[in-house]
Design an enzyme around this catalytic site. Structure first.
Site, mmCIF file in Angstrom:
data_model
loop_
_atom_site.group_PDB
_atom_site.id
_atom_site.type_symbol
_atom_site.label_atom_id
_atom_site.label_comp_id
_atom_site.label_asym_id
_atom_site.label_seq_id
_atom_site.Cartn_x
_atom_site.Cartn_y
_atom_site.Cartn_z
ATOM 1 N N ASP A 1 -11.250 29.422 51.742
ATOM 2 C CA ASP A 1 -9.730 29.339 51.369
ATOM 3 C C ASP A 1 -9.583 30.625 50.920
ATOM 4 O O ASP A 1 -9.741 30.999 49.581
ATOM 5 C CB ASP A 1 -9.307 28.382 50.425
ATOM 6 C CG ASP A 1 -7.750 28.391 50.157
ATOM 7 O OD1 ASP A 1 -7.216 29.430 50.420
ATOM 8 O OD2 ASP A 1 -7.319 27.271 49.859
ATOM 9 N N ARG B 1 6.033 34.581 54.248
ATOM 10 C CA ARG B 1 5.487 33.427 53.738
ATOM 11 C C ARG B 1 5.158 32.834 54.877
ATOM 12 O O ARG B 1 5.760 32.112 55.783
ATOM 13 C CB ARG B 1 6.422 32.524 52.798
ATOM 14 C CG ARG B 1 7.024 33.212 51.715
ATOM 15 C CD ARG B 1 7.773 32.073 50.823
ATOM 16 N NE ARG B 1 6.646 31.634 50.021
ATOM 17 C CZ ARG B 1 6.357 31.898 48.823
ATOM 18 N NH1 ARG B 1 6.729 33.193 48.251
ATOM 19 N NH2 ARG B 1 5.329 31.363 48.157
ATOM 20 N N TYR C 1 12.946 26.783 69.954
ATOM 21 C CA TYR C 1 11.842 25.701 69.795
ATOM 22 C C TYR C 1 10.616 26.496 70.543
ATOM 23 O O TYR C 1 10.943 26.874 71.804
ATOM 24 C CB TYR C 1 12.468 24.514 70.152
ATOM 25 C CG TYR C 1 12.729 23.761 68.832
ATOM 26 C CD1 TYR C 1 11.414 23.390 67.922
ATOM 27 C CD2 TYR C 1 13.940 23.303 68.486
ATOM 28 C CE1 TYR C 1 11.706 22.577 66.988
ATOM 29 C CE2 TYR C 1 14.035 22.643 67.280
ATOM 30 C CZ TYR C 1 12.935 22.015 66.543
ATOM 31 O OH TYR C 1 13.304 21.535 65.247
ATOM 32 N N THR D 1 -3.221 32.826 53.475
ATOM 33 C CA THR D 1 -1.692 33.082 53.559
ATOM 34 C C THR D 1 -1.066 34.427 54.068
ATOM 35 O O THR D 1 -2.226 35.375 53.465
ATOM 36 C CB THR D 1 -1.044 32.537 52.250
ATOM 37 O OG1 THR D 1 -1.678 33.454 51.079
ATOM 38 C CG2 THR D 1 -1.358 31.149 52.007
ATOM 39 N N GLU E 1 7.352 24.225 70.822
ATOM 40 C CA GLU E 1 6.034 23.455 70.540
ATOM 41 C C GLU E 1 5.046 23.722 71.672
ATOM 42 O O GLU E 1 5.499 23.714 72.826
ATOM 43 C CB GLU E 1 6.543 21.999 70.481
ATOM 44 C CG GLU E 1 7.186 21.864 69.094
ATOM 45 C CD GLU E 1 7.915 20.375 69.042
ATOM 46 O OE1 GLU E 1 8.050 19.652 69.928
ATOM 47 O OE2 GLU E 1 8.509 20.194 67.948
ATOM 48 N N LYS F 1 0.691 37.061 50.242
ATOM 49 C CA LYS F 1 -0.014 37.294 48.883
ATOM 50 C C LYS F 1 -0.434 38.933 48.971
ATOM 51 O O LYS F 1 0.252 39.898 49.061
ATOM 52 C CB LYS F 1 -0.979 36.582 48.812
ATOM 53 C CG LYS F 1 -0.508 35.054 48.172
ATOM 54 C CD LYS F 1 -1.367 34.025 47.537
ATOM 55 C CE LYS F 1 -0.914 32.875 47.150
ATOM 56 N NZ LYS F 1 -1.313 31.772 48.489
#
Ligand code: DSN
Length: 419
Positions: free
Chosen positions: A195, A230, A49, A221, A51, A224
């Protein structure tokens, strides 16, 4: 190990590997991540973790996490030249929503491309979070050219006075020049968001216009055309960096996926290699050859062709829907997706078009001659939908071709994976 612990899931993974190896992956948003990327994303950072941001975490034990995130950001900055980059976003939709959270108040107006003409769900489709929180207005494409009509965008922008204009689509086969979009945004005092989920690998490979100098925020992203894990990232001007970071965490996400950030770092390193430029260039060459081949087979293409990784075939004159076409092609091992064409009279579940792309086949090492062959097969199948024998015969030929271009056993040299 997996086979011993859970043979059921391991078996399905092996089947999927077999499917990916033995079919032609022509969905433009899909690709084959390198073994190095796959290795990084399945590493022990999964267990951590973290954060917060570098040197400012809510957990102890983040020394190596900080190093990874720092390297990832540095590489992305070097690749794209942006002033600020957030690499924590889990997906393209999440990145877009974080930008809205950073830049807008509830009910503020977003101007985006109509979903039915190539916009994305996260640009404000009815029922989506942006639709519920903001006021969505759309521009469309030119009915005549099927291209952006900038005068129309300007007209709608002046009438609607949006707070944010979105440029970027998931089925537009042509390059976008960003300067005129900046001008329109400035004329109405709106933020400009690009985008680039689909085209970011082409931007990294310098074969597509660069939005970074023009847009206030760029979302992208990594899985792609960039051929990574991903995930997603956001690039922005330094004046809005804090707002973007706060909108990602704690605004819309909790703990970052450090194993994915490690894999993003690997993907950025691969994209910085000179071989990636060749790869990006070959994606477009392949796309053009596939487009020309399809037109020779009698297909109409939206905008009459392509200058990106993507082709949108208009089947309206073929007496076959996009849904039927995609199913027939899949029978022969050619995997595409049904897609609305501009001004499509059919719903998104049926459609009058199919969407094809070359990033994955190019990663396999396929080139111009294979594109010609695949266009011919697509023509044979869709021009003879009643003839199952043709599909069975082509399926065997597809498997033969796939056999010559293995995905994960060995790697072709050159512009494919660094060898
Ligand atoms: N699902 C992606 C695509 O296929 O274009 C966009 O999110």
């Amino acid at each position: 190990m997996l086979a011993r612990v859970d043979s059921e899931i391991e078996g399905l993974i092996m089947r999927e590997l077999h499917r990916q190896q033995n079919t032609l992956m022509l969905i433009p948003s899909e690709n084959y991540a390198s073994p190095a990327v796959l290795e990084a994303q399945s590493c022990v950072f999964n267990n951590k973790y973290a954060e917060g941001y570098i040197a400012n975490r809510y957990y102890q034990g983040c020394r190596w996490v900080d190093e990874v995130e720092k390297i990832c950001i540095e590489r992305a900055k070097k690749l794209f030249g942006a002033e600020h980059i957030n690499v924590q976003t889990h997906s393209g939709t999440g990145a877009n929503i974080a930008c809205y959270q950073a830049l807008l108040q509830p009910k503020d107006k977003i101007l985006s491309l109509d979903l039915r003409q190539g916009g994305h769900l996260s640009h404000g489709k009815e029922g989506s979070l942006p639709f519920n929180f903001y006021t969505i207005v759309n521009y469309g494409l030119s009915r005549k050219t099927e291209l952006f009509d900038l005068e129309e965008v300007r007209r709608v922008a002046k009438k609607e006075n949006p707070r944010l204009i979105i440029v970027g689509t998931s089925s537009y086969p042509r390059k976008i020049e960003f300067g005129p979009w900046r001008e329109i945004a400035d004329e109405v005092g709106a933020y400009l968001m690009a985008d680039m989920a689909h085209t970011i690998g082409l931007i990294a490979g310098k074969v597509y216009p660069d939005p970074v100098p023009y847009a206030d925020v760029v979302t992208a992203t990594t899985q792609k055309t960039l051929r990574g894990p991903r995930g997603a990232f956001i690039m922005c001007r330094k004046e809005i960096a804090d707002r973007i970071d706060r909108a990602v965490f704690p605004g819309t996400q909790g703990g970052p996926f450090i194993h994915i950030i490690a894999a993003k770092a690997v993907c950025f390193k691969e994209a910085m290699d000179s071989s990636f430029k060749n790869y990006a260039h070959q994606i477009i060459t392949n796309s053009r050859f596939l487009a020309d081949g399809l037109m020779e087979e009698g297909f109409k293409l939206v905008t009459g062709g392509t200058d990106t990784h993507l082709i949108l075939v208009d089947l309206s004159s073929k007496k076959i829907t996009g849904r039927q076409a995609a199913l027939l092609l899949e029978e022969a091992g050619i995997v595409v997706n049904k897609n609305c064409i501009p001004f499509d009279p059919l719903p998104p579940s049926i459609t009058s078009g199919i969407r094809l792309g070359t990033p994955a086949l190019t990663t396999r090492g396929m080139r111009e001659s294979e594109m010609k062959l695949i266009a011919h097969w697509i023509g044979q199948i869709l021009n003879n939908p009643q003839k199952g024998r043709i599909r069975s015969k082509i399926k065997l030929q597809v498997e033969d071709l796939c056999h010559s271009f293995p995905i994960y056993e060995t790697y072709p040299a050159g512009y494919c994976y660094n060898s």
